[in-house]
Design a protein around this motif. Structure first.
Motif, PDB file in Angstrom:
ATOM      1  N   ALA A 363     -31.195  24.689   3.758  1.00 45.19           N
ATOM      2  CA  ALA A 363     -30.960  24.140   2.470  1.00 45.19           C
ATOM      3  C   ALA A 363     -32.000  23.004   2.129  1.00 45.19           C
ATOM      4  O   ALA A 363     -32.426  22.839   1.047  1.00 45.19           O
ATOM      5  N   VAL A 364     -32.654  22.310   3.205  1.00 46.62           N
ATOM      6  CA  VAL A 364     -33.349  21.131   2.973  1.00 46.62           C
ATOM      7  C   VAL A 364     -34.570  21.268   3.614  1.00 46.62           C
ATOM      8  O   VAL A 364     -35.872  21.068   2.762  1.00 46.62           O
ATOM      9  N   VAL A 365     -34.965  21.861   4.867  1.00 45.38           N
ATOM     10  CA  VAL A 365     -36.262  21.952   5.372  1.00 45.38           C
ATOM     11  C   VAL A 365     -37.414  22.420   4.754  1.00 45.38           C
ATOM     12  O   VAL A 365     -38.493  22.011   4.636  1.00 45.38           O
ATOM     13  N   PRO A 366     -37.163  23.698   4.110  1.00 47.85           N
ATOM     14  CA  PRO A 366     -38.169  23.996   3.370  1.00 47.85           C
ATOM     15  C   PRO A 366     -38.689  23.360   2.158  1.00 47.85           C
ATOM     16  O   PRO A 366     -40.148  23.320   1.971  1.00 47.85           O
ATOM     17  N   THR A 367     -37.954  22.588   1.414  1.00 44.86           N
ATOM     18  CA  THR A 367     -38.522  21.832   0.468  1.00 44.86           C
ATOM     19  C   THR A 367     -39.164  20.595   1.060  1.00 44.86           C
ATOM     20  O   THR A 367     -40.264  20.137   0.582  1.00 44.86           O
ATOM     21  N   ILE A 368     -38.719  20.019   2.104  1.00 47.13           N
ATOM     22  CA  ILE A 368     -39.312  18.758   2.687  1.00 47.13           C
ATOM     23  C   ILE A 368     -40.667  19.227   3.139  1.00 47.13           C
ATOM     24  O   ILE A 368     -41.663  18.525   2.892  1.00 47.13           O
ATOM     25  N   ILE A 369     -40.809  20.351   3.782  1.00 45.37           N
ATOM     26  CA  ILE A 369     -42.053  20.806   4.331  1.00 45.37           C
ATOM     27  C   ILE A 369     -43.318  21.049   3.148  1.00 45.37           C
ATOM     28  O   ILE A 369     -44.229  20.395   3.118  1.00 45.37           O
ATOM     29  N   LYS A 370     -42.488  21.330   2.056  1.00 47.28           N
ATOM     30  CA  LYS A 370     -43.394  21.705   0.730  1.00 47.28           C
ATOM     31  C   LYS A 370     -43.887  20.533   0.109  1.00 47.28           C
ATOM     32  O   LYS A 370     -45.034  20.024  -0.168  1.00 47.28           O
ATOM     33  N   MET A 371     -42.954  19.550   0.348  1.00 46.17           N
ATOM     34  CA  MET A 371     -43.361  18.030  -0.346  1.00 46.17           C
ATOM     35  C   MET A 371     -44.058  17.216   0.605  1.00 46.17           C
ATOM     36  O   MET A 371     -44.967  16.264  -0.315  1.00 46.17           O
TER      37      MET A 371
END
Length: 784
Positions: A363-371
């Motif tokens: 839920a969260v890790v892909p977005t954090i890495i992208k940001m």
């Protein structure tokens, strides 16, 4: 018999292949429906789901109800309606696969989870769905009860039970004909239906039945199962909240024309004005926030800030599953696409603390890495500050390949806050970085931040190096730390110098005793007289730590070997004491001339092999005899000040350490990398070559000895020409009456032979000795 078994197996196999969901454990609940409910999984990805099963052979009379429910669930789409994934019908069974849900009557038994605020929030969602069915779809649900309400994994209430859902436009309305086939229909039927039958619904507004049934649902949510309709008419509200009791009574009016619709019930609940008595019961924080979640991405910045503040204040009232599965995905979406900024990130991470590592990864890790690659400095700064909250959920591969390369841009960012936070973040990611990233990219950037214009960044860089010292590679650790810490000792910022001293004290075990003596103690000692008391105090502590290590190592060293001690001169060079030498000469002058003699002995007696190994060697017997004869053949003064210069052909040690009898191998050279040109931006220990000149201290010599300190004051160590050398030799051979000034000659001039009483043999011997001194080069600066 075997044929029948194979036929059944074949049919089951076909059904299994056509319906890609596997039923699991059966859900036990109040069985007043036509369905059996199972926990299930989707075969393709093992995603959880719920499977509704209708046994045709066991309930063939209700087959129409099951088919109507399947049709309406597939065609009616609304957020408050349970979401259908797939359906399947065979000759013996009907399957409906939906999102994973639980019956309300199972969840409502846990009153700690479903408190009054949560129940009102759920009733509001069901009321809006019923309103949609009655008003927008012009339909009658006809089966609103606890067994028709389901709760999703996120805690939201969804409506099902579409067995008799009928549109007023249908040619064959199911509810008028088959309404009585619904289990326990008589107990939930409205008074007019119970009295006149289902056909009475054709003659009255279609919302009246659902209004009655919704009132029954309110009663059961707060008070439990309804047994008789008389319970609804009691003046005792029991557990129903007082703000709901008045509108509830209007929903269960016996007279149909006096009964309020569900739409009117919602309007009263949303109206908190004084003009509506008992209104405003739906004006709760949970309902307001749940309505804002779906529109979060399109809200203005001010509206988002208000939403986040309210969410932080009342989030404990929501079920944790709702925050995790409903609010968090919307926050992630807004953070990634809607420009929510760092405030949304903080709320995201707070909510995700209740998630499992697997859920967080999805839920969260892909977005954090992208940001991390975002150009918004506020977001990158927020990610660096929040890194400790989610670093454990990131794999080492992700950190090295995705996160750390984007972090490196923070070391050179124009914003000091980003650079400083990037340095602090190193301590968080260092356990997951590989050796290449640590000893190459990281050290190069830390070398830059140690020269940063901001004193706080320089200080934090020194602290960072001290804390990650154990993570550095053994081939670069000593060189990098020595260069970095000694550089910080010269920093004009007091806290940077203090950080360097404390880091040196904390990393003393990482340096060799040789480095402690030759590089670190000389660098720390000037701080003992620093103008700041804080530095002087810490420097004293650091020096004590390093002296303790040096003393401990020195105690383990062996005694002197068989080589002659440096302070014992051969008798052939020191000469035999004469009776006329007075006690003053023996006691006063011997204290410093003895050192000069020792130095002369070393210079005259060191051969190539001994110099290579750093061990002083003695002269051979033939050399001593030659030297004795040459010295005794001249009338040299007996004063200790007239000391012969060593032969120019004899080389001397090239450093102070070798002159003291130690090997000249540089310890730091052992830690050089394979590529000699790669210094990681730090340079060698002597790269600055300032010798603490910035603080007014003298440089520590490393390539020159200090023999000139023991020469005669009248004859300083200077570059001498061959003529001067010849004059010095002549002064030694000349009679005592002659002075050094009268014996000087021009280059190439014939040297005097001394007195006429000399023999031819003595003349030849002097010629032989003269050849030893005639080879002295112009660049020889022995200082003699």
């Amino acid at each position: 018999m075997d044929f029948l078994k194979s036929a059944i197996t074949s049919i089951a196999a076909k059904a299994s292949s056509a319906f890609p969901y596997t039923p699991g454990e059966k859900v036990e609940f109040r069985n007043d429906t036509i369905w059996n409910i199972y926990h299930g999984t989707r075969r393709s990805d093992n995603a959880p789901c719920t499977i509704f099963e209708f046994d045709i052979n066991a309930q063939r009379s209700r087959l129409t109800l099951a088919r109507n429910a399947t049709k309406k669930l597939r065609t009616l789409r609304f957020p408050g309606v349970i979401r259908v994934l797939d359906s399947y019908e065979s000759d013996s069974v009907i399957y409906i696969a939906t999102e994973h849900v639980l019956p309300l009557d199972v969840a409502i038994q846990n009153r700690e989870v479903l408190n009054n605020e949560v129940i009102k929030w759920g009733l509001y969602s069901i009321a809006n769905t019923v309103k949609f069915i009655n008003v927008d779809a012009s339909s009658i649900h006809g089966n609103i009860r606890q067994s028709s309400i389901f709760i999703t994994d996120s805690g939201e209430w969804k409506l099902s039970g579409f067995e008799v859902l009928t549109s007023t436009k249908d040619e064959d309305p199911v509810i008028y004909i088959f309404g009585g086939l619904v289990p326990e229909a008589g107990r939930y039927a409205s008074p007019e239906v119970a009295k006149s039958g289902w056909d009475i619904l054709k003659k009255q507004p279609h919302h009246l039945l659902d209004s009655w049934l919704f009132g029954v649902l309110i009663y059961e949510c707060f008070n439990g199962k309804l047994t008789t309709s008389d319970q609804l008419q009691s003046s005792m509200r029991k557990q129903i909240p007082p703000e709901l009791f008045g509108p509830f009574k209007k929903l269960v009016q016996q007279v149909p024309r006096q009964r309020a619709s569900v739409k009117q019930f919602i309007d009263v609940g949303r109206d908190d004005s004084k003009a509506t008595p008992g209104g405003g019961f739906f004006r709760t924080d949970m309902i307001a926030l749940s309505e804002s979640v779906d529109n979060l991405s399109v809200q203005s910045e001010y509206e988002r800030e208000v939403f986040l503040k309210e969410l932080q204040r009342v989030r404990d009232k929501f079920p944790p599953s709702y925050l995790r599965l409903k609010v968090l995905p919307e926050l992630v979406k807004c953070f990634e696409f809607g420009g929510g900024g760092p405030k949304i990130l903080a709320v995201m991470l707070d909510i995700s603390q209740h998630m499992s590592p697997e859920e967080f990864q999805i839920a969260v890790v892909p977005t954090i890495i992208k940001m991390f690659s975002s150009t918004d400095r506020a977001i990158r700064l927020a990610l660096l500050e929040s890194l400790p909250k989610f670093i454990e959920s990131l794999s080492s591969k992700v950190v090295n390949e995705r996160v750390f390369p984007d972090m490196l841009t923070g070391f050179t960012d124009i914003a000091p806050a980003v650079r400083e936070q990037t340095v602090k973040a190193v301590l968080v990611v260092i356990p997951k970085l590989n050796e290449r990233n640590i000893n190459n990219d990281l050290l190069r950037h830390l070398a830059k931040t140690q020269n940063d214009e901001q004193p706080g960044i320089r200080t934090n860089t020194t602290i960072c190096l001290g804390k990650i010292a154990n993570n550095l590679g053994p081939h670069t650790r000593s060189r990098v730390l020595i260069t970095a810490f000694t550089r910080s000792l010269r920093d004009p910022f007091v806290h940077a110098r203090n950080a360097a001293l404390m880091a040196l004290a904390a990393t003393v075990d990482l340096f060799s005793p040789e480095d402690c003596c030759t590089k670190l103690l000389p660098a720390v000692c000037p701080s003992l007289l620093d103008r700041e008391k804080l530095i002087r105090t810490q420097a004293h502590k650091t020096v004590e730590i390093y002296l303790a290590k040096v003393n401990t190592h020195a105690a383990t060293m062996p005694d002197a070997g068989s080589a002659q001690p440096l302070n014992s001169a051969p008798a052939s060079l020191s000469g035999t004491p004469k009776p006329q030498d007075n006690a003053a000469q023996n006691s006063g002058e011997a204290s410093w001339t003895g050192w000069a003699i020792n130095g002369f002995t070393k210079r005259l007696g060191v051969d190539d092999e001994a110099q290579y190994h750093g061990v002083p060697s003695l002269t051979t017997s033939s050399e001593r005899e030659s030297t004795d004869s040459s010295i005794s053949s001249v009338n040299a003064p007996k004063s200790a000040g007239n000391i012969l210069s060593p032969p120019s052909s004899v080389t001397r040690p090239s450093s102070a350490s070798s002159s003291l009898g130690f090997a000249t191998t540089d310890v730091a050279a052992k830690f050089e990398p394979v590529d000699d040109n790669d210094d990681f931006g730090w340079g060698g220990f002597d790269a600055d070559n300032d010798g603490f000149a910035a603080n007014g201290h003298t440089a520590v010599p490393t390539e020159e000895d200090d023999w000139a300190a023991f020469d005669e004051p009248a004859k300083p160590a200077a570059k001498a020409t061959p003529a001067v050398r010849t004059a010095r030799v002549s002064s030694v051979r000349s009679p005592p009456a002659k002075t050094a000034s009268t014996s000087r000659a021009a280059p190439g001039a014939k040297k005097p032979m001394g007195t006429k009483s000399h023999s031819i043999a003595a003349h030849k011997e002097l010629k032989k000795k003269e050849s030893l001194f005639a080879d002295t080069g112009a660049n020889d600066d022995d200082g003699w």
